[in-house]
Design an enzyme around this catalytic site. Sequence first.
Site, short mmCIF file in Angstrom:
data_model
loop_
_atom_site.label_atom_id
_atom_site.label_comp_id
_atom_site.label_asym_id
_atom_site.label_seq_id
_atom_site.Cartn_x
_atom_site.Cartn_y
_atom_site.Cartn_z
N ASP A 34 -10.32 -12.08 16.17
CA ASP A 34 -9.95 -11.89 15.14
C ASP A 34 -10.43 -12.54 14.42
O ASP A 34 -11.02 -14.33 15.02
CB ASP A 34 -8.11 -12.62 15.54
CG ASP A 34 -7.68 -12.99 14.14
OD1 ASP A 34 -6.24 -12.16 14.15
OD2 ASP A 34 -7.50 -12.94 13.13
N GLU A 126 1.78 4.14 4.39
CA GLU A 126 1.71 4.19 3.56
C GLU A 126 0.90 4.93 2.84
O GLU A 126 0.48 5.19 1.31
CB GLU A 126 1.46 2.77 2.96
CG GLU A 126 1.94 1.34 3.31
CD GLU A 126 2.42 0.59 2.39
OE1 GLU A 126 1.61 0.67 1.64
OE2 GLU A 126 3.18 -0.22 2.59
N LYS A 152 -6.44 1.67 3.46
CA LYS A 152 -6.11 2.47 5.52
C LYS A 152 -6.57 3.42 5.59
O LYS A 152 -6.88 4.13 6.59
CB LYS A 152 -4.43 1.52 5.47
CG LYS A 152 -3.85 0.70 5.59
CD LYS A 152 -5.53 -0.47 6.29
CE LYS A 152 -4.60 0.43 8.02
NZ LYS A 152 -4.88 -0.46 9.09
N ASN A 178 7.48 -2.69 9.83
CA ASN A 178 8.13 -3.75 11.10
C ASN A 178 8.41 -4.98 10.31
O ASN A 178 8.21 -5.76 9.32
CB ASN A 178 6.06 -3.77 11.75
CG ASN A 178 5.71 -2.47 12.71
OD1 ASN A 178 5.49 -3.30 13.69
ND2 ASN A 178 5.56 -1.60 11.98
N PRO A 203 12.88 -13.55 -4.72
CA PRO A 203 12.77 -12.61 -5.93
C PRO A 203 12.73 -10.87 -5.39
O PRO A 203 11.59 -10.66 -4.92
CB PRO A 203 10.84 -12.63 -6.16
CG PRO A 203 10.76 -13.77 -4.24
CD PRO A 203 12.12 -13.54 -3.72
#
Length: 334
Positions: A34, A126, A152, A178, A203
């Site tokens: 990472d 998406e 993606k 998720n 918001p």
Amino acid sequence: MKTFLVTGGAGFIGSNYIRYMLKKYDDIHIINLDKLTYAGNLDNLRDIENDARYEFVKGDICDEEVVNRLTQRADVVVNFAAESHVDRSIGRPDDFIRTDVFGTFVLLEAARKHGVEKFIQISTDEVYGSIEDGSFKETDPLMPSSPYSASKAGADRLAFSYFVTYGLPVIITRCSNNFGPYQYPEKLIPLFVTNALEDKPLPIYGDGKNVRDWIYVEDHCDAIDFLYHNGTDGEVYNIGAGNERNNLEITEIILRELNKPKSLMTFVKDRLGHDRRYSLDCTKIRNMGWQPSHSFDEAMHDTIQWYVQNRWWWEKLKSGEYLEFYKSNYQMAL
Ligand code: NAD
Ligand code: DAU
């Protein structure tokens, strides 16, 4: 014993996946690669950081040297690493193209070179874009509408091309939204829960009627493991739990659970290119015998209470660059 190279394991889903796998299997070794971007957080793994079956390497999936060195030791690669926030991709898409597309390419090349047993590409629902009625099947065309989802989609199809062209044993998962512990407080649920706890405005973009299909993060992790064992190379699998809710409904659940007033609901300018509704047809994975095991209501209750009880985890995240992003994104200070 299998060695898993998990990328992006210090983020929300990656850290939950590592915890899930270490709990489930004794004979496993996990390497977490990472970069520790703003979204990567070693606090997410504090409870398992000294486990002998786990090792952390700070590095970038775009860095061929580190990726090759680690992939050489791996039987399985699970690629979670990505820039993941749609709003940030609207403001500055650069890192999305770099990490989500080029980084996936670097990983695929290393996996091909070292001959891994399985490459799991964590894609997203998406990539299909928005749908007014009905639900997307795995065979439907991809119509991504944000720089995030387009990057993606690029990675998703690139992974597929490595199966077709080079025979790399790739599995592609497309999961819905998720929620759960350790989600960075820029995403809807942790943002609204933590703002409400601080009596700050929530918001809501546009009219608040955009719909997402919510899944508890542990069910997503469970599905990834199920597909590692039961999936077919070259196939795409939708993962969802059938919990479609609009953003107003999610907001009301949070306010009710925390006993906070509706006056915190604040309508703000809509997200550019805001997808109206995501919906997945999950017949394929259901017919293979997988189903989520958490109820939406209970998982939401547990998740909200997790943020109530773990202020140490999120309070320090809402500072510095976070506040700058917040101000420019919402046109108001936190
Ligand atoms: P996240 O933003 O919480 O975590 C992403 C992690 O990747 C962070 O730890 C970050 O440091 C790391 N990272 C970023 N760039 C990197 C790089 N170049 N090299 C190495 N590490 C890097 O994201 P998340 O919500 O946990 O999502 C994880 C994956 O799941 C992503 O690929 C995302 O597209 C996908 N996904 C997310 C959801 C969701 O609802 N959150 C749903 C479906 C799919
Ligand atoms: O569908 C899977 C995707 O879900 C993942 O691939 C992404 O990585 C993940 O970020 C998520 O994308 P969304 O854009 O759906 O999630 P987000 O939490 O940003 O927003 C959820 C909905 O809430 C969306 O309709 C926008 C709205 N929203 C979000 C925020 C942050 C608001 O109304 N106000 C907000 O402040």
